[in-house]
Design an enzyme around this catalytic site. Structure first.
Site, PDB file in Angstrom:
ATOM      1  CD  GLU A 120      -4.491  42.899 -45.137  1.00 24.75           C
ATOM      2  OE1 GLU A 120      -4.500  42.410 -46.277  1.00 24.75           O
ATOM      3  OE2 GLU A 120      -4.895  42.300 -44.125  1.00 24.75           O
TER       4      GLU A 120
ATOM      5  CG  HIS B 146     -11.590  43.496 -45.783  1.00 28.22           C
ATOM      6  ND1 HIS B 146     -11.836  43.717 -44.452  1.00 28.22           N
ATOM      7  CD2 HIS B 146     -10.715  42.461 -45.829  1.00 28.22           C
ATOM      8  CE1 HIS B 146     -11.150  42.858 -43.718  1.00 28.22           C
ATOM      9  NE2 HIS B 146     -10.452  42.082 -44.547  1.00 28.22           N
TER      10      HIS B 146
END
Length: 409
Positions: A49, A272
């Site tokens: 990402e 995360h």
């Protein structure tokens, strides 16, 4: 051979959640990630990402002293978001884009536009050839009604096939990334059983970090709390997996996850948690590694389960293809009727215009729009059906081969 020194390798994996214009405090977090990587000096860094090439360039400049070698994997409309940084020279790279990756009309999810892929970098360290893979599979979004499960199973199948067919010359295989699968999900079990990859969390001698190794936790300020309500501790969907080739052993000596905010900041690195593994690699001179044949019954079971999920997805794709095809046909019939009415009016077969001209034109444009949209959807779902059919056929053949093996019981 047993006396050969161990190679100590530190690996860092993180889904950075760096979506341009959408991710909160993105640039600040990218700077914090770069600071930590520079401070701790990892040997291999696997990121997901990183959607902006500007962010990649900033990281590349910052990590030039500690990880001078890097590669950014490009695919899809906005990119794969995958990149690798290495302290050692990268000898070769390869990208494989998954054949199925969600739906283009699900704009609120956006996975289709990302071109989800698996990237491979070949790195040679102290004479040992490492195949380093980084990937990001389709997100789950709703566990109770997971419409993307068949696509994610197909991605897991393609991932394991890609690893199998590209790692034959490697001494050590490393895979890191956001797999968007819980440890007991069918996709991760299929991946591990088929390839023999070991999970650093379950194999490590020492663990420090979030409870149960979770990488998406409720106390992270950036996570969506409603999605984690069924999981009070969080979920583990980010992994570092590894496998030793013949003549080598790999052991995970230590595994860590980040917790809380970044040092000196009021925010975490991402939504995360990062996964950090310390691996010890040693040359043994003896055959090593787990092969699929050592657990044939388990492999048959998980492959059958995966094939069932693909079949469910295939039935749904066929229904969607039929619905979009029927809609396109109805729109085409409406256009033909309008054309016939217009020709009749021009030929003087009808007394006056049956509809007001503006309404007639708007209806024609609406029918044309529906025809184009439905045709596009029909073509998309036709491709989806073919990809699911192909995967189901591959799984069927693999099951037949496994079931014919002697002594599989």
């Amino acid at each position: 051979m047993e006396g050969d020194p161990k190679l100590r390798l530190r690996v860092f994996d993180l889904n950075c959640w760096a979506i341009r214009y959408l991710s909160k405090r993105r640039q600040e977090r990218i700077r914090l990630i770069g600071d930590r990587l520079c401070r701790e000096g990892f040997d291999l860094v696997l990121l997901q990402e990183v959607w902006s090439e500007r962010d990649y360039s900033d990281l590349k400049a910052k990590l030039g002293a500690c990880c001078p070698f890097s590669h950014y994997f490009r695919s899809g409309v906005i990119g794969s978001g995958l990149c690798i940084f290495s302290k050692f020279p990268i000898l070769d790279t390869l990208l494989y884009q998954y054949s199925l990756n969600g739906y283009p009309y699900m704009l609120q999810h956006g996975d289709w536009f990302c071109g989800k892929s698996v990237g491979l970098a070949v790195v040679k360290i102290s004479g040992i050839v490492f195949n380093v893979y980084v990937t990001h599979l389709h997100a789950e979004y709703c566990r109770e009604k997971d419409a993307y499960l068949p696509h994610r199973v197909v991605q897991a199948w393609e991932l394991l096939q890609f690893i199998r067919h590209t790692s034959q010359a490697a001494d050590v295989v490393l895979l890191g990334g956001d797999l968007n699968m819980h440890p007991q999900d069918v996709g991760i079990r299929l991946l591990r059983c088929w390839t023999g990859l070991q999970d650093a969390f379950t194999e490590t001698k020492h663990f420090e970090g979030c409870e149960d190794g979770c990488t998406l936790v409720p106390n992270n300020r950036f996570t969506v709390k409603s999605e984690l309500q069924p999981f009070p501790l969080g979920i583990r969907i980010d992994y570092i997996l590894y496998k030793a080739g013949s003549g080598f052993t790999v052991k995970c000596e230590e595994l860590q996850t980040t917790t809380g905010t970044a040092p000196g900041a009021d925010i975490p690195y991402s939504d995360h948690e990062a996964v950090m593994a310390t691996l010890h690699v040693q040359r043994t001179g003896q055959a090593a590694g787990v092969t699929p044949g050592t657990a044939v019954p388990a492999l048959v079971e998980v492959l059958s389960e995966a094939r069932t999920e693909v079949r469910v997805g295939l039935l749904a794709a066929r229904r969607q293809r039929y619905s979009s095809g029927r809609m396109a046909l109805l729109a085409l019939l409406l256009l033909l009727l309008q054309a016939a009415a217009a020709l009749g009016a021009l030929a003087g077969l009808a007394d006056g215009q049956p509809f007001p001209k503006l309404s007639f034109a708007l209806l024609a444009f609406l029918a044309l729009g529906v025809l184009l949209l439905a045709t596009g959807l029909h073509l998309f779902h036709t491709i989806e059906v073919k990809m699911l059919q192909g995967t189901e056929e591959q799984m069927r053949m693999a099951l037949e081969v496994l079931q014919e093996r002697p002594g599989r019981s």
